[in-house]
Design a protein around this motif. Structure first.
Motif, PDB file in Angstrom:
ATOM      1  N   GLU A   1      -3.818   0.944 -13.242  1.00  0.00           N
ATOM      2  CA  GLU A   1      -2.763   1.471 -12.377  1.00  0.00           C
ATOM      3  C   GLU A   1      -2.958   1.110 -10.921  1.00  0.00           C
ATOM      4  O   GLU A   1      -2.048   1.172 -10.125  1.00  0.00           O
ATOM      5  CB  GLU A   1      -2.734   3.009 -12.498  1.00  0.00           C
TER       6      GLU A   1
ATOM      7  N   GLN B   1       2.463   1.748  -3.408  1.00  0.00           N
ATOM      8  CA  GLN B   1       1.513   2.226  -4.408  1.00  0.00           C
ATOM      9  C   GLN B   1       1.128   3.673  -4.142  1.00  0.00           C
ATOM     10  O   GLN B   1       0.904   4.433  -5.074  1.00  0.00           O
ATOM     11  CB  GLN B   1       0.256   1.347  -4.430  1.00  0.00           C
TER      12      GLN B   1
ATOM     13  N   ARG C   1       3.747   5.651  -5.654  1.00  0.00           N
ATOM     14  CA  ARG C   1       3.741   5.526  -7.113  1.00  0.00           C
ATOM     15  C   ARG C   1       2.568   6.258  -7.719  1.00  0.00           C
ATOM     16  O   ARG C   1       2.666   6.839  -8.786  1.00  0.00           O
ATOM     17  CB  ARG C   1       3.687   4.045  -7.497  1.00  0.00           C
ATOM     18  N   LEU C   2       1.416   6.204  -7.065  1.00  0.00           N
ATOM     19  CA  LEU C   2       0.229   6.864  -7.598  1.00  0.00           C
ATOM     20  C   LEU C   2       0.092   8.277  -7.063  1.00  0.00           C
ATOM     21  O   LEU C   2      -0.956   8.881  -7.205  1.00  0.00           O
ATOM     22  CB  LEU C   2      -1.019   6.051  -7.242  1.00  0.00           C
TER      23      LEU C   2
ATOM     24  N   LEU D   1       0.822  -1.208   0.000  1.00  0.00           N
ATOM     25  CA  LEU D   1       0.000   0.000   0.000  1.00  0.00           C
ATOM     26  C   LEU D   1       0.856   1.258   0.000  1.00  0.00           C
ATOM     27  O   LEU D   1       0.593   2.206  -0.737  1.00  0.00           O
ATOM     28  CB  LEU D   1      -0.936   0.004   1.211  1.00  0.00           C
TER      29      LEU D   1
ATOM     30  N   ARG E   1      -3.016  -3.097  -7.669  1.00  0.00           N
ATOM     31  CA  ARG E   1      -2.196  -3.591  -6.564  1.00  0.00           C
ATOM     32  C   ARG E   1      -2.645  -3.044  -5.215  1.00  0.00           C
ATOM     33  O   ARG E   1      -2.510  -3.700  -4.196  1.00  0.00           O
ATOM     34  CB  ARG E   1      -0.746  -3.229  -6.814  1.00  0.00           C
ATOM     35  N   VAL E   2      -3.173  -1.833  -5.257  1.00  0.00           N
ATOM     36  CA  VAL E   2      -3.665  -1.259  -3.999  1.00  0.00           C
ATOM     37  C   VAL E   2      -4.805  -2.115  -3.459  1.00  0.00           C
ATOM     38  O   VAL E   2      -4.880  -2.424  -2.265  1.00  0.00           O
ATOM     39  CB  VAL E   2      -4.172   0.184  -4.225  1.00  0.00           C
TER      40      VAL E   2
ATOM     41  N   PRO F   1       5.988   7.301 -10.354  1.00  0.00           N
ATOM     42  CA  PRO F   1       6.809   6.105 -10.597  1.00  0.00           C
ATOM     43  C   PRO F   1       8.213   6.397 -11.104  1.00  0.00           C
ATOM     44  O   PRO F   1       9.008   5.491 -11.248  1.00  0.00           O
ATOM     45  CB  PRO F   1       6.010   5.361 -11.679  1.00  0.00           C
ATOM     46  N   GLY F   2       8.537   7.630 -11.368  1.00  0.00           N
ATOM     47  CA  GLY F   2       9.836   7.924 -11.977  1.00  0.00           C
ATOM     48  C   GLY F   2      10.996   7.858 -10.993  1.00  0.00           C
ATOM     49  O   GLY F   2      10.816   7.680  -9.792  1.00  0.00           O
TER      50      GLY F   2
ATOM     51  N   GLY G   1      -3.485  -5.348  -2.056  1.00  0.00           N
ATOM     52  CA  GLY G   1      -2.807  -5.089  -0.786  1.00  0.00           C
ATOM     53  C   GLY G   1      -3.817  -4.898   0.337  1.00  0.00           C
ATOM     54  O   GLY G   1      -3.676  -5.444   1.435  1.00  0.00           O
TER      55      GLY G   1
ATOM     56  N   PHE H   1      -4.719   9.875 -10.393  1.00  0.00           N
ATOM     57  CA  PHE H   1      -5.979   9.491 -11.034  1.00  0.00           C
ATOM     58  C   PHE H   1      -6.683  10.712 -11.596  1.00  0.00           C
ATOM     59  O   PHE H   1      -7.394  10.642 -12.578  1.00  0.00           O
ATOM     60  CB  PHE H   1      -6.930   8.853 -10.022  1.00  0.00           C
TER      61      PHE H   1
ATOM     62  N   SER I   1       8.796   0.549 -15.389  1.00  0.00           N
ATOM     63  CA  SER I   1       7.731   1.427 -15.872  1.00  0.00           C
ATOM     64  C   SER I   1       8.265   2.833 -16.124  1.00  0.00           C
ATOM     65  O   SER I   1       7.720   3.573 -16.925  1.00  0.00           O
ATOM     66  CB  SER I   1       6.597   1.487 -14.849  1.00  0.00           C
ATOM     67  N   ILE I   2       9.335   3.174 -15.417  1.00  0.00           N
ATOM     68  CA  ILE I   2       9.914   4.504 -15.580  1.00  0.00           C
ATOM     69  C   ILE I   2      10.164   4.816 -17.037  1.00  0.00           C
ATOM     70  O   ILE I   2       9.783   5.848 -17.550  1.00  0.00           O
ATOM     71  CB  ILE I   2      11.248   4.555 -14.808  1.00  0.00           C
TER      72      ILE I   2
END
Lengths: 297, 417, 375
Positions: free
Chosen positions: C328, A104, A107-108, A101, C331-332, A124-125, C335, A114, B49-50
């Protein structure tokens, strides 16, 4: 020769920095925190964000990262870990879920991606942390040129270890933690507020992970999945060193780091890593309780 | 009791059936007759993914541009079906199967790593579909179901090694790479070229993919007595490598890192100051000073809504390959894999990196080799450029030449190996 | 009551078998192939459940045995692949060895690269199949003997297995001339029995895997209710007590650990049949931990529960990751589900279903008691 030993020392210090928080939570609370690597990652990202939004450098990011990860750790303890005392293997799984969690979330970009909102410094970079000028380049130690930044990491590790030792062995709260380590029911019977101490211990351990993250960001790549290999290394160190023993973690970090450094310099890094795994397996087979263990519980 | 048991059976079967039927709720409706569907398969999550997300974005941008200009086959719109490879070859294999077998798309654009390409290859070969692969790779492949639009070793190394020896005056190479097929094959090609040019290679070392602890390796480089580092390191290890290099006191003016993979993205991630003075060999750099390229960079930045986004070689290939594909499709007149492949042979266009053409014999692409030196602003300064694109030779390490191609339209000529 | 419990369980098994055997009637060949892979995961769930739920041994490195089994069969299938056969020689060499070869080496398995001679016996398909189960079993035997005889327990076993799977993964990736390293073994031939080729997209292949799963399920179910199985469960709950009662505790633990490894190896082979490749990513840490997650969610104490858990989670994952909105974010969700299951449903879905049944049953019994005339 000195440079090879230094590399081993540097690797050991990095292992110890990661493992020390883990050692405390595992030893004190019997909680296997698989989210520890993610705490390191959060510490690294705190440094990135500090740099971008507050314009603070690595040094000043240390207290910020400590506070952020300590709070996150405290939150995690209250919501998830609290319900799992006594169920050791379940803590491993639940914290792994929490780790997913957290990863993510970063990452998000905390869900904002969204809606098309991008927070600079998250996502994510790969992120980049510049290190201050006075920590760049090399310094000369016993005739060998060693990296200044790595020396700084060794220094920070020593300070963190010393502070932790002091807290554990010379302060009242440290005594409480050690009492809980030996026998939680007895400690509660003696009037120690076990749940509060546990929460603080978990927060402290996570905070240490945050500091490790700050140090990592200076020379490793910062990206959301950076934590997983670290938690594996951390656990190998803690379990090989002996549960609940600070001395054990220091010893095993030193041993594994040096083995890794020397082997990598003599042959190659892949063999070195394989050897480290092999040594850990050997230690656990020969001394199943780890290098230094005390008869507790 | 009897009622309860019956209820239990009914509810369990209902739940089980529902779960099994779930896929039907998620499959898309039948496709419209005025659309051509294509698959897009890159890692949108996970460690790779980067880079791979940018490849997906470039592909989608190209599709949007083609659709805006009227589509393909006399007005049909291209409909992309995007799948996530999750940086895992197992997932790549599954998604490729889904795109080819279930969605029945005539073409899929995808893959960055050779591992993912190898994992999906059986799907395309057994089902006779078409895969368009945009990434530079190690060569030694001759599949009739893949069109390769990235550089092969003779377009990245054959110009590079002699240039390093002649222009930088370096004679002792330390080759370092990540531990998998691409760097290993590239190292093999390097060694052959180095020896041909009369220089020597001192070491050939590898580090696990994703490994970011470079202290020992950089120390080895320092003590080896080399005067140039040939880097085939891939992925986020690159960042840790360059930083450790700088942190241990090495500088690129005395001991340059000459890389085959380090691109604008890795430079941005590591902090441009660590790469100043180092070199990379690619057919495409964001700094190429032509109107076509400048316009492309602008459009890309607008498309991803990020004014600081960087473009790199694999991204540019992901972009122009769609146009070449559309041209091939229009020439073929029908959206079937075999026809499109035949149509793509010999297709050419003016891409941001220069003129490109697909070689009919081996389905690889003519590209213009370039070498760039990295500047403090994270951009490359082109220091060497071929006047014209050169023929792709995936088997150059084994003696392939333009006159004696190993990979021909009929297949691989194994007798020449 | 006991009779009722047996009926309930047998019922669940029968329903499950019926559902998976009738699957080809409902889904197309593509989804059938997918389900083949999920059935293999179900087998892994059973292996974990046997080891963890019944023996109390949490194995974080089950991927090791899965990977060994997969590679064993993949080696045989690689030597039988069309590209290898195209070489036209009696002893074809895997294509990757050609480009890893030392210059001037003989194009023969014995000496083309270092250790390539290890491939020679795999030219016979039956050898690959045999090794697919035998090799994991041997490795498990050695490991288990060392671990259990020394009374290492709990988390230490987990960590040792974790380190072991990572170690082997490292070695497999590094030994590129022998294993094709990170790319894994791709471009394999199809499994052949008596002239019939098991194309992964045939219904027959699905049935091969489905029946294998049923066989494994029934076998393990039988094993756990034998005397050995009961002693094993007693060991899980209190090893010292069992020791004092005079049983050879390590012996039982070793036996079931080895059986679990054998199942995982068998699953590896079936996965290669369904997906046509073997890769070092089978030995990734995240994959091994995923297996534990499936078993936990399904119910580690129930073989069928763990099996269904594995199948269900993967089905949901595939469906969710294809809905564009969730590409995207899936996975959340996983989890979150996982954390909730560990916190609030420690016996997993199977435990929850049992709980619901018990609740409904007791309500019915209560109603019946109320309705009957007072004695």
């Amino acid at each position: 020769m000195i440079d090879v030993i230094f590399i081993g020392l540097s690797l050991s210090s990095i292992l110890l920095l990661i493992a020390i928080g883990l050692s405390i939570t595992y030893g004190a609370m019997g909680v296997i925190n698989m989210a520890h690597g993610e705490m390191v990652m959060v510490g690294a990202y705190s440094t990135v964000l500090c740099g971008i939004y507050l314009g603070l450098g690595v040094i000043f990011a240390i207290p910020v990262a400590f506070i952020v990860t300590a709070c996150l750790g405290w939150l995690m303890e209250r919501v998830v870990v609290r319900r799992l005392y006594g169920r050791l293997l379940d803590t491993l799984l639940a914290t792994w879920g929490v780790a997913i969690l957290i990863q993510q979330a970063v990452r998000l970009e905390l869900g904002l991606s969204f809606f098309g909102i991008h927070i600079k410094g998250l996502g994510p970079g790969l992120q980049n942390v510049p290190i201050p000028d006075y920590l760049r380049g090399t310094i000369s130690v016993f005739g060998a040129d060693v990296s200044a930044y790595r020396t700084f990491i060794i220094f920070v590790t020593i300070v963190v270890t010393a502070v932790t030792w002091f807290l554990m062995y010379r302060t009242p709260i440290g005594t409480q933690v050690r009492a809980i380590m030996r026998n939680p029911q007895m400690a509660a019977a003696c009037g120690i507020n076990v749940s509060r101490v546990n929460a603080l211990t978990f927060a402290y351990g996570s905070g240490l992970a945050g500091i490790a993250g700050v140090m990592m960001s200076g020379f490793k790549t910062v990206f959301p999945a950076m934590g997983t290999p670290m938690v594996v290394d951390g656990f190998l160190v803690v379990v090989a060193g002996g549960v609940g023993s600070l001395m054990g973690s220091i010893a095993s970090a030193g041993l594994l780091g040096q083995i890794n450094g020397v082997t990598a310099s003599l042959t190659n890094d892949i063999l070195a890593r394989a050897l480290v795994f092999g040594v850990v397996i050997l230690i656990l087979i020969l001394k199943p309780q780890g290098l230094f263990s005390f008869k507790g519980r | 009791m009897a009622i309860t048991r019956r209820k239990f059976i009914v509810t369990t079967s209902g739940v089980a059936a529902g779960a099994m039927a779930a896929p039907y709720f998620f499959t898309k409706s039948a496709k419209a007759a005025d659309e051509v569907e294509v698959g897009i398969l890159f890692s949108l999550t996970g460690g790779l993914s980067i880079i791979e997300k940018s490849l997906a974005d470039a592909t989608l941008m190209a599709i949007d541009e083609i659709n805006a200009a009227g589509g393909v086959l006399g007005g049909k719109m291209i409909k992309p079906i995007v799948e996530d490879g999750a940086s895992d070859p197992k997932t790549y294999n599954e998604k490729a199967s889904k795109l080819v077998i279930q969605d029945r798309v005539p073409t899929v654009f995808g893959s960055y790593t050779s591992a993912s390409r190898k994992a999906v290859l059986p799907v395309f070969e057994k089902r006779k579909n078409l895969y368009i692969y945009p990434t530079y790779y190690e060569g030694f492949e001759c599949s009739k179901n893949v069109v390769y639009t990235g550089a092969v070793p003779n377009q990245q190394l054959s110009n590079y090694i002699p240039w390093i020896i002649k222009n930088l005056n370096k004679k002792k190479f330390f080759i370092v790479g990540s531990n998998y097929i691409y760097p290993r094959e590239m190292a093999k090609v390097c060694k052959i070229l180095i020896e041909q040019a009369g220089a020597e290679w001192i070491a050939d070392e590898y580090l696990e993919l994703g490994h970011s602890e470079w202290a020992a390796m950089v120390n080895k480089i320092k003590k080896s007595g080399c005067d140039v580092v040939l880097s085939n390191v891939v992925g986020d290890s690159v960042v840790a490598f360059y930083r450790e290099f700088g942190n241990q006191g090495l500088t690129h003016d005395k001991l340059p890192i000459c890389a085959t993979v380090t691109s604008e993205i890795e430079i941005a991630a590591m902090g441009a100051e660590f790469a100043v003075g180092s070199f990379t060999s690619f057919p495409y750099f964001q700094a190429i000073d032509t109107d076509i390229n400048k316009a492309f960079v602008e459009r890309y930045r607008k498309y991803v809504n990020d004014s600081t986004a960087v473009t790199h070689h694999a991204l540019e290939s992901s972009y122009f390959e769609v146009f070449l594909w559309a041209q091939g499709l229009n020439k073929a007149g029908e959206a079937t894999p075999a026809a499109i492949r035949e149509g793509m042979k010999g297709q050419e266009m003016d891409a941001p990196n220069g003129h490109v053409k697909i070689e009919a014999e081996n389905l690889h692409t003519y590209l213009t080799p370039r070498i760039a030196e990295w500047l403090p602003d994270g951009q490359g300064k082109i220091v060497d450029e071929y006047p014209a694109p050169i023929i792709p030779l995936p088997y150059v390490a084994y003696g392939e030449t333009a006159d004696s191609l190993f990979c021909k339209e009929g297949g691989l000529d194994t007798s020449k190996l | 009551m006991k009779r009722l419990l047996l009926n309930r369980e047998a019922l669940a098994y029968i329903i499950f078998f019926a559902v998976i055997l009738s699957l080809p009637l409902f889904v197309d060949l593509f989804w059938l192939n997918r389900y083949s892979k999920y059935l293999v995961y179900g087998m892994l769930g059973i292996a974990i459940s046997l080891s963890w739920g019944y023996a109390g041994v949490l194995n974080l490195g089950q991927g090791l045995f899965f990977g060994i089994g997969a590679y064993a069969l993949a080696m045989s299938l690689k030597l039988a692949s069309p590209t290898s056969l195209m070489q036209g020689s009696d002893t074809p060499v895997p294509d990757f060895m050609l480009w890893n070869a030392e210059p001037g080496a003989l194009t023969h398995l014995c000496c083309i690269t270092k250790a390539s001679f290890l491939w020679i016996p795999f030219q016979a398909q039956w050898f690959g199949i045999m090794m697919g189960v035998a090799l994991p079993v041997i490795v498990a035997l050695i490991v288990a003997n060392t671990i259990f005889r020394k009374r290492i327990s709990g988390v230490f076993i987990a960590i040792i297995m974790l380190a072991l799977v990572l170690l082997v993964r490292l070695i497999v990736i590094d030994a590129q001339p022998m294993t094709n390293g990170f790319n894994g073994l791709t471009d394999l031939g199809w499994l052949t029995f008596g002239g019939f080729e098991f194309d992964p997209y045939l219904t027959e292949t699905f049935y091969l895997i489905a029946f294998s799963l049923i066989a494994v399920l029934l076998l393990t179910r039988f094993l756990v209710q034998t005397r050995a199985g009961l002693i094993l469960q007693a060991t899980r709950d209190n090893p010292d007590r069992v020791r004092y009662l005079g049983f050879d505790v390590p012996g039982y633990q070793i036996f079931f650990f080895v059986v679990s490894a054998g199942i995982a190896g068998f699953a590896g082979m079936l996965y290669v049949v369904a997906s046509e490749f073997a890769s070092p990513t089978f030995m990734d840490l995240t994959f091994s931990i995923s297996m534990v997650i499936w078993a936990a969610v399904g119910g580690r104490g129930s073989l069928l529960g763990a099996c269904i858990g594995a199948i269900l989670i993967n089905t949901i994952e595939a469906a969710v990751s294809e809905t564009e909105m969730f590409v995207e974010a899936w996975r959340v969700i996983i989890g979150l589900i996982f954390v909730l299951v560990v916190l609030f449903m420690p016996r997993g879905l199977a435990g929850a279903m049992n709980g619901i049944w018990d609740y409904v049953a007791s309500r019915r019994r209560g109603a019946a008691d109320d309705a009957s005339p007072a004695e």
